[in-house]
Each structure stands twice: as structure tokens, then as C-alpha cells.
Design a protein around this motif. Structure first.
Motif, PDB file in Angstrom:
ATOM      1  N   ILE A 126      98.667  57.407  18.929  1.00 27.46           N
ATOM      2  CA  ILE A 126      98.362  55.986  18.819  1.00 27.46           C
ATOM      3  C   ILE A 126      98.742  55.524  17.413  1.00 27.46           C
ATOM      4  O   ILE A 126      98.347  56.125  16.419  1.00 27.46           O
ATOM      5  CB  ILE A 126      96.867  55.739  19.103  1.00 27.46           C
ATOM      6  N   CYS A 140      97.409  49.649  17.076  1.00 30.93           N
ATOM      7  CA  CYS A 140      96.173  49.646  17.862  1.00 30.93           C
ATOM      8  C   CYS A 140      95.201  48.579  17.376  1.00 30.93           C
ATOM      9  O   CYS A 140      94.934  48.480  16.175  1.00 30.93           O
ATOM     10  CB  CYS A 140      95.511  51.024  17.778  1.00 30.93           C
ATOM     11  N   ILE A 141      94.680  47.786  18.332  1.00 26.63           N
ATOM     12  CA  ILE A 141      93.700  46.752  17.992  1.00 26.63           C
ATOM     13  C   ILE A 141      92.286  47.166  18.433  1.00 26.63           C
ATOM     14  O   ILE A 141      91.367  46.344  18.476  1.00 26.63           O
ATOM     15  CB  ILE A 141      94.072  45.399  18.643  1.00 26.63           C
ATOM     16  N   ALA A 142      92.136  48.450  18.748  1.00 29.97           N
ATOM     17  CA  ALA A 142      90.834  49.024  19.099  1.00 29.97           C
ATOM     18  C   ALA A 142      90.140  48.307  20.251  1.00 29.97           C
ATOM     19  O   ALA A 142      88.929  48.111  20.221  1.00 29.97           O
ATOM     20  CB  ALA A 142      89.934  49.068  17.867  1.00 29.97           C
ATOM     21  N   CYS A 143      90.906  47.936  21.281  1.00 34.60           N
ATOM     22  CA  CYS A 143      90.325  47.222  22.424  1.00 34.60           C
ATOM     23  C   CYS A 143      89.593  48.175  23.373  1.00 34.60           C
ATOM     24  O   CYS A 143      88.767  47.761  24.166  1.00 34.60           O
ATOM     25  CB  CYS A 143      91.410  46.475  23.176  1.00 34.60           C
ATOM     26  N   GLY A 144      89.945  49.461  23.323  1.00 32.20           N
ATOM     27  CA  GLY A 144      89.275  50.449  24.165  1.00 32.20           C
ATOM     28  C   GLY A 144      89.808  50.577  25.584  1.00 32.20           C
ATOM     29  O   GLY A 144      89.321  51.413  26.344  1.00 32.20           O
ATOM     30  N   THR A 145      90.766  49.775  25.959  1.00 28.78           N
ATOM     31  CA  THR A 145      91.299  49.790  27.320  1.00 28.78           C
ATOM     32  C   THR A 145      91.847  51.156  27.719  1.00 28.78           C
ATOM     33  O   THR A 145      91.651  51.611  28.843  1.00 28.78           O
ATOM     34  CB  THR A 145      92.429  48.748  27.465  1.00 28.78           C
ATOM     35  N   CYS A 146      92.507  51.826  26.827  1.00 26.66           N
ATOM     36  CA  CYS A 146      93.133  53.105  27.130  1.00 26.66           C
ATOM     37  C   CYS A 146      92.127  54.213  27.448  1.00 26.66           C
ATOM     38  O   CYS A 146      92.441  55.142  28.184  1.00 26.66           O
ATOM     39  CB  CYS A 146      94.018  53.538  25.975  1.00 26.66           C
ATOM     40  N   TYR A 192      91.964  54.007  17.547  1.00 28.69           N
ATOM     41  CA  TYR A 192      91.659  55.109  18.455  1.00 28.69           C
ATOM     42  C   TYR A 192      92.674  56.226  18.233  1.00 28.69           C
ATOM     43  O   TYR A 192      93.757  56.009  17.691  1.00 28.69           O
ATOM     44  CB  TYR A 192      91.710  54.631  19.905  1.00 28.69           C
ATOM     45  N   CYS A 232      97.922  50.113  27.585  1.00 32.57           N
ATOM     46  CA  CYS A 232      97.770  49.489  26.263  1.00 32.57           C
ATOM     47  C   CYS A 232      98.472  48.126  26.193  1.00 32.57           C
ATOM     48  O   CYS A 232      99.672  48.032  26.398  1.00 32.57           O
ATOM     49  CB  CYS A 232      98.322  50.403  25.179  1.00 32.57           C
ATOM     50  N   PRO A 233      97.720  47.059  25.869  1.00 32.83           N
ATOM     51  CA  PRO A 233      98.278  45.707  25.827  1.00 32.83           C
ATOM     52  C   PRO A 233      99.213  45.441  24.652  1.00 32.83           C
ATOM     53  O   PRO A 233      99.961  44.475  24.672  1.00 32.83           O
ATOM     54  CB  PRO A 233      97.028  44.810  25.765  1.00 32.83           C
ATOM     55  N   VAL A 234      99.174  46.294  23.652  1.00 29.88           N
ATOM     56  CA  VAL A 234     100.032  46.060  22.477  1.00 29.88           C
ATOM     57  C   VAL A 234     101.044  47.183  22.243  1.00 29.88           C
ATOM     58  O   VAL A 234     101.616  47.310  21.156  1.00 29.88           O
ATOM     59  CB  VAL A 234      99.189  45.837  21.202  1.00 29.88           C
ATOM     60  N   ALA A 293     100.772  50.339  21.677  1.00 26.07           N
ATOM     61  CA  ALA A 293     100.469  51.156  20.504  1.00 26.07           C
ATOM     62  C   ALA A 293     100.509  52.657  20.779  1.00 26.07           C
ATOM     63  O   ALA A 293     100.346  53.453  19.863  1.00 26.07           O
ATOM     64  CB  ALA A 293      99.091  50.764  19.963  1.00 26.07           C
ATOM     65  N   ILE A 294     100.724  53.039  22.050  1.00 24.74           N
ATOM     66  CA  ILE A 294     100.729  54.464  22.378  1.00 24.74           C
ATOM     67  C   ILE A 294     102.166  54.918  22.606  1.00 24.74           C
ATOM     68  O   ILE A 294     102.877  54.391  23.461  1.00 24.74           O
ATOM     69  CB  ILE A 294      99.858  54.747  23.610  1.00 24.74           C
TER      70      ILE A 294
END
Ligand code: SF4
Ligand code: SF4
Length: 52
Positions: A3, A7-13, A29, A45-47, A49-50
């Protein structure tokens, strides 16, 4: 897999990972050694980042 700083730390992943390999680590994360490289989290991941 890893990551990035994007990462915006949304937790979705976290919910997308079948082996529980994604955990909070400071402000972003991180992916642990439990990762099997299934790539399920990449699409979650919406951005984007992974990355590999
Ligand atoms: S690639 Fe698969 S196993 Fe690895 S962190 Fe992402 S969802 Fe979890
Ligand atoms: S889904 Fe993407 S932005 Fe959200 S916590 Fe996971 S890596 Fe970070």
C-alpha cells in the motif's frame, strides 16, 4: 503487494481481503506477510493505492 502513500485510510480494502492481511499502520494501512497475492484488494481501493 503493498500500500502506497496514496492511501486515505478508508478501510475498504480490509473487508475485501480473504485472509485478513490488511491492517492499520499509523496513518495508512499496510499488508502483512499473510498476503497470498490474490489481488482482491486492488480493485476494492478507491484511490488505487494498492500496487504489486
Ligand atoms: S492481494 Fe489478496 S491476500 Fe493480499 S492483501 Fe490483497 S486481498 Fe489480501
Ligand atoms: S482501500 Fe485503499 S485507501 Fe482505503 S484503506 Fe485500503 S489502501 Fe487505503
Amino acid at each position: 503487494m503493498k500500500i502506497t502513500e496514496e492511501c486515505i485510510a478508508c478501510g475498504t480494502c480490509v473487508e475485501s481481503c480473504p485472509v485478513g492481511a490488511i491492517v492499520e499502520s499509523g496513518e495508512i494501512y499496510t499488508i502483512t506477510e499473510e498476503c497470498t497475492d490474490c489481488r482482491a484488494c486492488v480493485d476494492a481501493c478507491p484511490v488505487d493505492a494498492i500496487v504489486d
